[in-house]
Design an enzyme around this catalytic site. Structure first.
Site, mmCIF file in Angstrom:
data_model
loop_
_atom_site.group_PDB
_atom_site.id
_atom_site.type_symbol
_atom_site.label_atom_id
_atom_site.label_comp_id
_atom_site.label_asym_id
_atom_site.label_seq_id
_atom_site.Cartn_x
_atom_site.Cartn_y
_atom_site.Cartn_z
ATOM 1 N N HIS A 125 0.863 -1.189 0.000
ATOM 2 C CA HIS A 125 0.000 0.000 0.000
ATOM 3 C C HIS A 125 0.900 1.238 0.000
ATOM 4 O O HIS A 125 0.744 2.143 -0.827
ATOM 5 C CB HIS A 125 -0.909 -0.034 1.223
ATOM 6 C CG HIS A 125 -1.798 1.152 1.386
ATOM 7 N ND1 HIS A 125 -2.834 1.436 0.526
ATOM 8 C CD2 HIS A 125 -1.806 2.140 2.317
ATOM 9 C CE1 HIS A 125 -3.438 2.552 0.935
ATOM 10 N NE2 HIS A 125 -2.828 2.997 2.011
ATOM 11 N N ASP A 150 -3.874 -0.203 6.439
ATOM 12 C CA ASP A 150 -4.497 -0.336 5.117
ATOM 13 C C ASP A 150 -3.903 -1.484 4.314
ATOM 14 O O ASP A 150 -3.840 -1.422 3.083
ATOM 15 C CB ASP A 150 -4.329 0.971 4.310
ATOM 16 C CG ASP A 150 -5.189 2.098 4.851
ATOM 17 O OD1 ASP A 150 -5.954 1.876 5.809
ATOM 18 O OD2 ASP A 150 -5.087 3.221 4.304
ATOM 19 N N HIS A 188 -10.124 0.662 8.078
ATOM 20 C CA HIS A 188 -11.312 1.176 7.370
ATOM 21 C C HIS A 188 -12.470 0.180 7.425
ATOM 22 O O HIS A 188 -12.253 -1.037 7.396
ATOM 23 C CB HIS A 188 -10.990 1.469 5.895
ATOM 24 C CG HIS A 188 -10.080 2.636 5.696
ATOM 25 N ND1 HIS A 188 -10.537 3.940 5.574
ATOM 26 C CD2 HIS A 188 -8.732 2.708 5.603
ATOM 27 C CE1 HIS A 188 -9.504 4.750 5.413
ATOM 28 N NE2 HIS A 188 -8.393 4.032 5.424
HETATM 29 FE FE FE Z 1 -6.347 4.845 5.015
HETATM 30 ZN ZN ZN Z 2 -3.512 4.558 3.532
#
Ligand code: FE
Ligand code: ZN
Length: 260
Positions: A125, A150, A188
């Site tokens: 990421h 993430d 998230h």
């Molecule tokens: Fe993020």
């Molecule tokens: Zn990120």
């Protein structure tokens, strides 16, 4: 009559991990034990500060998984309020995470809140993304926990911004080898949309259909879908089910351009 708080010195204090949902879909995790708290990836400061103050908790450390603003945005303000708090982050990313006080790399172990924290580098990421694994080996009845930012999401994974598909594939592979009962605290709440995508790719997969149905119900009630569990991801996360980095790369590309 005023109420007295009776403390039992023999009672083993347990860790708790709470979610503070902020912005559109970010989750800030607060890991606490007794009167101390550790916050993971504070996108913003206000809700975190209010939450900690309301619970009489002292912030002792911030864990940063990577440099994106929706992960480090609230750190500076929190330090104004709790100046002694440590900021733990990838030493290789010091320029982009400048407030770090404890710089870590792959394999490092830190003792926090009486528990051992293991650093796992998971590039893809971003170039220097890290995850934190808590085995809770010495605490009874406490499942291991993973703060993975993430990188791994419930039924999904982060977009590849700075790394290659090969790197991300290897990073996810490392995480999937953690114990089945490991709880996944990702940054998230994307689970429902991830499962809609997965079920469009694999409409014949009944385990995915069932998970989608369950999550839709849960979200309708306003509940979070997180944490997830490694065991569950190994069954329903298409990115973990990919047989090699080429297949993984194709799936990631498909997901990047998919809209429900
Ligand atoms: Fe993020
Ligand atoms: Zn990120």
């Amino acid at each position: 009559m005023p109420s007295a708080r009776i403390s039992n010195p023999n009672a083993e204090e347990v860790s708790t991990i709470n979610a503070i949902p902020v912005l559109n879909d970010n989750i800030i995790w607060v890991w606490s034990k007794g009167t101390q708290a550790v916050v993971v990836d504070p996108a913003v400061s206000e809700p975190v500060k209010n939450w900690l103050v309301s619970k009489d908790l002292t912030l002792i450390a911030v864990l940063q998984t990577h440099h994106h603003d929706d992960h480090i945005g609230g750190t500076k303000e929190l330090l104004n309020y709790w100046p002694k708090a440590e900021v733990i982050a990838s030493g290789a990313d010091r320029e982009r995470i400048p407030l770090q006080t404890i710089s870590v790399k792959d394999g490092d172990q830190i003792c926090l809140l009486g528990t051992n924290l293991l650093v796992i580098e998971v590039p893809g990421h971003t170039k220097f993304h890290i995850a934190y694994y808590l085995s809770f080996k010495n605490s009874k009845n406490q499942s291991p926990a993973l703060f993975c930012g993430d990188t791994l999401f419930a039924a999904g994974c982060g977009r590849i911004f700075e790394g290659t598909a090969e790197e991300m594939y290897l990073s996810l592979n490392r995480l999937s080898k953690l114990p089945d009962e490991t709880r996944i605290y990702c940054a998230h709440e994307y689970t429902e949309s991830n499962l809609r995508w997965a079920s469009s790719i694999k409409p014949e997969n009944l385990v995915i259909q069932k998970r989608l149905k369950d999550i839709v119900e849960l979200r309708k009630k306003g509940s979070l879908s997180l944490p997830s569990k490694i065991e569950e991801e190994k069954l329903t996360n298409l990115f973990l089910l990919a047989k090699n980095s080429r297949e993984f790369g194709e799936l990631r590309l498909n997901k990047d351009t998919w809209s429900s």
